[in-house]
Motif scaffolding. Structure first.
Motif, PDB file in Angstrom:
ATOM      1  N   PHE A 233      -7.015  -4.802   5.415  1.00 30.91           N
ATOM      2  CA  PHE A 233      -5.865  -3.932   5.644  1.00 30.91           C
ATOM      3  C   PHE A 233      -5.319  -4.079   7.063  1.00 30.91           C
ATOM      4  O   PHE A 233      -4.100  -4.046   7.260  1.00 30.91           O
ATOM      5  CB  PHE A 233      -6.240  -2.471   5.369  1.00 30.91           C
ATOM      6  CG  PHE A 233      -5.077  -1.530   5.508  1.00 30.91           C
ATOM      7  CD1 PHE A 233      -4.169  -1.397   4.480  1.00 30.91           C
ATOM      8  CD2 PHE A 233      -4.866  -0.816   6.676  1.00 30.91           C
ATOM      9  CE1 PHE A 233      -3.073  -0.537   4.588  1.00 30.91           C
ATOM     10  CE2 PHE A 233      -3.779   0.037   6.806  1.00 30.91           C
ATOM     11  CZ  PHE A 233      -2.883   0.167   5.759  1.00 30.91           C
ATOM     12  N   ILE A 234      -6.190  -4.230   8.046  1.00 36.77           N
ATOM     13  CA  ILE A 234      -5.712  -4.371   9.427  1.00 36.77           C
ATOM     14  C   ILE A 234      -4.820  -5.600   9.550  1.00 36.77           C
ATOM     15  O   ILE A 234      -3.742  -5.543  10.160  1.00 36.77           O
ATOM     16  CB  ILE A 234      -6.897  -4.451  10.404  1.00 36.77           C
ATOM     17  CG1 ILE A 234      -7.578  -3.085  10.514  1.00 36.77           C
ATOM     18  CG2 ILE A 234      -6.441  -4.916  11.780  1.00 36.77           C
ATOM     19  CD1 ILE A 234      -8.842  -3.094  11.363  1.00 36.77           C
ATOM     20  N   ALA A 235      -5.255  -6.715   8.966  1.00 37.60           N
ATOM     21  CA  ALA A 235      -4.450  -7.937   9.029  1.00 37.60           C
ATOM     22  C   ALA A 235      -3.106  -7.740   8.347  1.00 37.60           C
ATOM     23  O   ALA A 235      -2.064  -8.194   8.844  1.00 37.60           O
ATOM     24  CB  ALA A 235      -5.209  -9.091   8.387  1.00 37.60           C
ATOM     25  N   PHE A 236      -3.108  -7.060   7.202  1.00 41.94           N
ATOM     26  CA  PHE A 236      -1.860  -6.850   6.470  1.00 41.94           C
ATOM     27  C   PHE A 236      -0.965  -5.832   7.170  1.00 41.94           C
ATOM     28  O   PHE A 236       0.262  -5.944   7.130  1.00 41.94           O
ATOM     29  CB  PHE A 236      -2.161  -6.394   5.044  1.00 41.94           C
ATOM     30  CG  PHE A 236      -2.909  -7.424   4.230  1.00 41.94           C
ATOM     31  CD1 PHE A 236      -2.661  -8.774   4.403  1.00 41.94           C
ATOM     32  CD2 PHE A 236      -3.856  -7.038   3.287  1.00 41.94           C
ATOM     33  CE1 PHE A 236      -3.344  -9.734   3.656  1.00 41.94           C
ATOM     34  CE2 PHE A 236      -4.532  -7.979   2.528  1.00 41.94           C
ATOM     35  CZ  PHE A 236      -4.288  -9.328   2.729  1.00 41.94           C
ATOM     36  N   ARG A 278      -2.159  -7.286  -3.760  1.00 42.85           N
ATOM     37  CA  ARG A 278      -2.976  -8.331  -4.366  1.00 42.85           C
ATOM     38  C   ARG A 278      -4.448  -8.182  -4.060  1.00 42.85           C
ATOM     39  O   ARG A 278      -5.302  -8.387  -4.926  1.00 42.85           O
ATOM     40  CB  ARG A 278      -2.466  -9.703  -3.892  1.00 42.85           C
ATOM     41  CG  ARG A 278      -3.294 -10.908  -4.309  1.00 42.85           C
ATOM     42  CD  ARG A 278      -3.298 -11.131  -5.826  1.00 42.85           C
ATOM     43  NE  ARG A 278      -1.957 -11.395  -6.274  1.00 42.85           N
ATOM     44  CZ  ARG A 278      -1.281 -10.610  -7.100  1.00 42.85           C
ATOM     45  NH1 ARG A 278      -1.842  -9.499  -7.578  1.00 42.85           N
ATOM     46  NH2 ARG A 278      -0.068 -10.908  -7.487  1.00 42.85           N
ATOM     47  N   PHE A 279      -4.798  -7.848  -2.821  1.00 38.17           N
ATOM     48  CA  PHE A 279      -6.196  -7.870  -2.404  1.00 38.17           C
ATOM     49  C   PHE A 279      -6.787  -6.477  -2.211  1.00 38.17           C
ATOM     50  O   PHE A 279      -7.860  -6.185  -2.723  1.00 38.17           O
ATOM     51  CB  PHE A 279      -6.348  -8.697  -1.119  1.00 38.17           C
ATOM     52  CG  PHE A 279      -5.939 -10.127  -1.297  1.00 38.17           C
ATOM     53  CD1 PHE A 279      -6.767 -11.036  -1.924  1.00 38.17           C
ATOM     54  CD2 PHE A 279      -4.690 -10.552  -0.864  1.00 38.17           C
ATOM     55  CE1 PHE A 279      -6.379 -12.356  -2.113  1.00 38.17           C
ATOM     56  CE2 PHE A 279      -4.289 -11.863  -1.041  1.00 38.17           C
ATOM     57  CZ  PHE A 279      -5.127 -12.771  -1.674  1.00 38.17           C
ATOM     58  N   PHE A 284     -10.637  -4.031  -3.830  1.00 34.16           N
ATOM     59  CA  PHE A 284     -11.321  -2.860  -3.264  1.00 34.16           C
ATOM     60  C   PHE A 284     -10.651  -1.575  -3.735  1.00 34.16           C
ATOM     61  O   PHE A 284     -10.146  -0.783  -2.930  1.00 34.16           O
ATOM     62  CB  PHE A 284     -11.307  -2.930  -1.738  1.00 34.16           C
ATOM     63  CG  PHE A 284     -11.607  -4.293  -1.187  1.00 34.16           C
ATOM     64  CD1 PHE A 284     -12.848  -4.876  -1.378  1.00 34.16           C
ATOM     65  CD2 PHE A 284     -10.630  -5.003  -0.506  1.00 34.16           C
ATOM     66  CE1 PHE A 284     -13.124  -6.144  -0.883  1.00 34.16           C
ATOM     67  CE2 PHE A 284     -10.885  -6.261  -0.002  1.00 34.16           C
ATOM     68  CZ  PHE A 284     -12.142  -6.850  -0.195  1.00 34.16           C
ATOM     69  N   PRO A 285     -10.625  -1.316  -5.036  1.00 34.83           N
ATOM     70  CA  PRO A 285      -9.904  -0.135  -5.538  1.00 34.83           C
ATOM     71  C   PRO A 285     -10.509   1.182  -5.057  1.00 34.83           C
ATOM     72  O   PRO A 285      -9.777   2.120  -4.715  1.00 34.83           O
ATOM     73  CB  PRO A 285     -10.010  -0.273  -7.053  1.00 34.83           C
ATOM     74  CG  PRO A 285     -11.200  -1.162  -7.283  1.00 34.83           C
ATOM     75  CD  PRO A 285     -11.227  -2.106  -6.131  1.00 34.83           C
ATOM     76  N   THR A 515      -0.899  -4.402 -14.025  1.00 30.98           N
ATOM     77  CA  THR A 515      -2.193  -5.067 -13.884  1.00 30.98           C
ATOM     78  C   THR A 515      -2.873  -4.681 -12.581  1.00 30.98           C
ATOM     79  O   THR A 515      -4.075  -4.401 -12.542  1.00 30.98           O
ATOM     80  CB  THR A 515      -2.017  -6.594 -13.951  1.00 30.98           C
ATOM     81  OG1 THR A 515      -1.423  -6.952 -15.195  1.00 30.98           O
ATOM     82  CG2 THR A 515      -3.348  -7.308 -13.803  1.00 30.98           C
ATOM     83  N   SER A 516      -2.119  -4.648 -11.501  1.00 31.33           N
ATOM     84  CA  SER A 516      -2.700  -4.298 -10.205  1.00 31.33           C
ATOM     85  C   SER A 516      -3.209  -2.867 -10.191  1.00 31.33           C
ATOM     86  O   SER A 516      -4.298  -2.583  -9.669  1.00 31.33           O
ATOM     87  CB  SER A 516      -1.660  -4.492  -9.092  1.00 31.33           C
ATOM     88  OG  SER A 516      -1.253  -5.837  -9.007  1.00 31.33           O
TER      89      SER A 516
END
Length: 539
Positions: A233-236, A278-279, A284-285, A515-516
């Motif tokens: 999350f930090i990168a995004f 996506r990630f 990591f739901p 789907t996500s």
């Protein structure tokens, strides 16, 4: 064969990755004039767009597979890395957006680099256009990668052409802006690299252990999952950009050339919000649900803070940059609302924001090229001098404030409708962003375009004689050229088409959103609610 990916007999995505890369090498190293190099670059981008449209026509939105047009080859099997590509509906529309914006930016950038008569000047122009084409390669790759490590490679590789596009061809503070962009991005990327390796170690391993399908649904310890989520999350959040890691964007976008700023904010920043879907949500739901209160607060702060800073700007390009901070807050808000409508709105917002931002940056650059200044106070009354430019600038401004009938309204409406059921307080607070958007957009247009015509400017060269020039010291300003009209036409067409017929994109996006969200236990995936909102938005 990956069970979640429909394989393709034709390597469409690899072709889309290689075409602009080959074109960039030809532009950079093939002999010929600067004009020939520009035409090769534009032709390559148009050919890539045609291939992209042909690939999109093979996409079946009714397919039960998560990814289509799939390709998979072992790359570094000892470390579980595969060359694996595939797209869902969200990735497909973002790739198409990048393919549309690239030739528009190349056409707009025709005279961005001064064409000096010596060989060094020619090399600079060729390098500029070659870097834009190479950036297109990485933009396609990052949205198409279905291997987490391959995604990281494309994610970091994008930094190289952007760094040189800003640092070599930007404004007076280009070195500072390029280095700040690079340091922020590298810091976020290195944190994500640790998380990428760690999630692989938590997975089944093997020769294709980095595939998204093999890392989805892992039974992770809650603490481990949360740490991995934070790493991604930090990168995004840096890439998105979200408050408080947004400060690189105004500097980078202001100092970059207009074409670079357009691709940076219009396409590359979408990698951040795309990565969250996506990630973060898929891998990591549980941690996504755990982090939702903090993420929602950051999203609302981004909406309001970005808008307030935009209102106070005196630099046109910096103002547009801060509007994007606000708009990305809306996108993140819809993603973490965990509703079909909110997710569809955020995904559509990514597409619409790309076209809206492109129009604002490129049309503002047309004005700056004529006026010679980025300062808003240096303008006024230009609609009487360049009525055509004033007209398209007004349309871009109205799209930026999400006027009904234009594309941005649909996506913003869906985000609000989708957010209110699960995050009512955040939705109410974020509505202030609508009022603030009207302020910063309309005030900028008013200060730049309305008022009396500047006495030192004339629009009709035929009506100006030499005596007027000598007595007034005036300047003749031309309205839109043919090339500028070709830049503006597809952007305005996108506003109108997606404004009146949003289902053109939503029909492709909705299955991917479903789907996500299916991985998130608290998600509201009620079909009636999603269907009702989508129908209402298209009226």
């Amino acid at each position: 064969m990956n069970e979640t990916t429909a394989m393709s007999s034709i390597p469409w995505l690899t072709i889309l990755v290689l075409l602009p890369l080959i074109g960039s090498l030809v532009v950079a190293f093939a002999p010929g004039t600067v004009e020939t190099a520009k035409r090769i670059a534009l032709g390559t981008s148009l050919l890539t767009l045609v291939v992209g449209i042909a690939a999109a026509l093979q996409y079946d939105s009714a397919s039960p597979k998560q990814f289509q047009l799939g390709e998979q080859v072992a790359w570094i099997p000892q470390f579980g890395v595969s060359y694996a590509l595939g797209v869902d509906g969200i990735a497909l529309v973002l790739i198409l957006m990048a393919l549309v914006l690239t030739p528009i930016c190349l056409l707009a950038a025709w005279h961005d680099v001064p064409e000096e008569s010596d060989a060094g000047g020619a090399r600079r122009v060729k390098a500029y256009f070659a870097l834009i084409l190479s950036l297109e390669t990485f933009m396609v790759g990052v949205f198409a990668a279905t291997d987490v490590f391959l995604f990281y490679v494309f994610f970091e590789a994008m930094l190289i052409p952007v760094y040189f596009l800003i640092g070599r061809f930007g404004g007076q503070r280009r070195q500072y802006a390029a280095m700040k962009f690079l340091l922020f991005s590298l810091a976020g990327g290195l944190i994500m690299l640790v998380a990428v390796i760690a999630v692989y170690l938590q997975g089944p391993g093997g020769a294709d252990g980095f595939l998204i399908s093999n890392l989805t649904g892992l039974e992770l310890d809650p603490t481990t999952e949360r740490l991995l989520f934070v790493g991604f999350f930090i990168a995004f959040a840096v890439k998105a950009p979200m408050v408080p890691v947004h400060t690189w964007l105004p500097d980078a976008a202001t100092e970059a050339t207009p074409a670079t700023a357009t691709l940076l904010v219009g396409v590359l920043d979408k990698v951040g919000t795309y990565g969250m879907i996506r990630f973060c949500l898929q891998l990591f739901p549980g941690a996504s649900e755990w982090a939702t209160p903090v993420v929602i607060v950051l999203a609302v702060v981004s909406v309001l803070y970005g808008a307030l800073l935009a209102i106070g700007q005196t630099d046109m390009m910096r103002l547009i940059s801060y509007t994007s901070v606000s708009h990305f807050g809306f996108i993140v808000l819809g993603i973490f609302a965990f509703t079909n409508v909110g997710g569809a709105g955020s995904s559509l917002y990514m597409l619409n924001h790309g076209f809206s931002t492109a129009a604002l940056f490129l049309f503002a650059a047309m004005l700056i090229r004529r006026g010679g200044s980025k300062r808003i106070a240096d303008y006024g009354g230009w609609q009487r001098v360049t009525p055509g430019l004033a007209g398209i600038f007004l349309v871009a401004s109205l799209s930026g404030l999400a006027l009904p009938g234009l594309a941005s309204f649909v996506s913003e409406f869906l985000v609000y409708v989708g957010t209110f059921p699960t995050q009512p307080v955040a939705a109410v607070l974020a509505t202030a962003g609508i009022i603030l958007a009207a302020l910063y957009m309309l005030l900028m247009y008013k200060r730049v375009m309305t008022g009396p015509k500047p006495e030192s400017l004339a629009v009709d060269p035929a009506a100006v004689d030499e005596r007027w020039r000598r007595s007034s010291g005036g300047t003749v300003i031309a309205d839109l050229t043919l090339r500028e009209k070709l830049v503006a036409a597809p952007l305005i067409a996108a506003f109108l088409v997606l404004g009146f017929y949003p289902n053109l994109a939503l029909d492709v996006i909705n299955p991917a959103v479903d789907t996500s969200l299916s991985h998130v236990s608290t998600a509201d995936t009620s079909p009636p609610a999603a269907g009702t909102a989508a129908e209402g938005s298209s009226k």
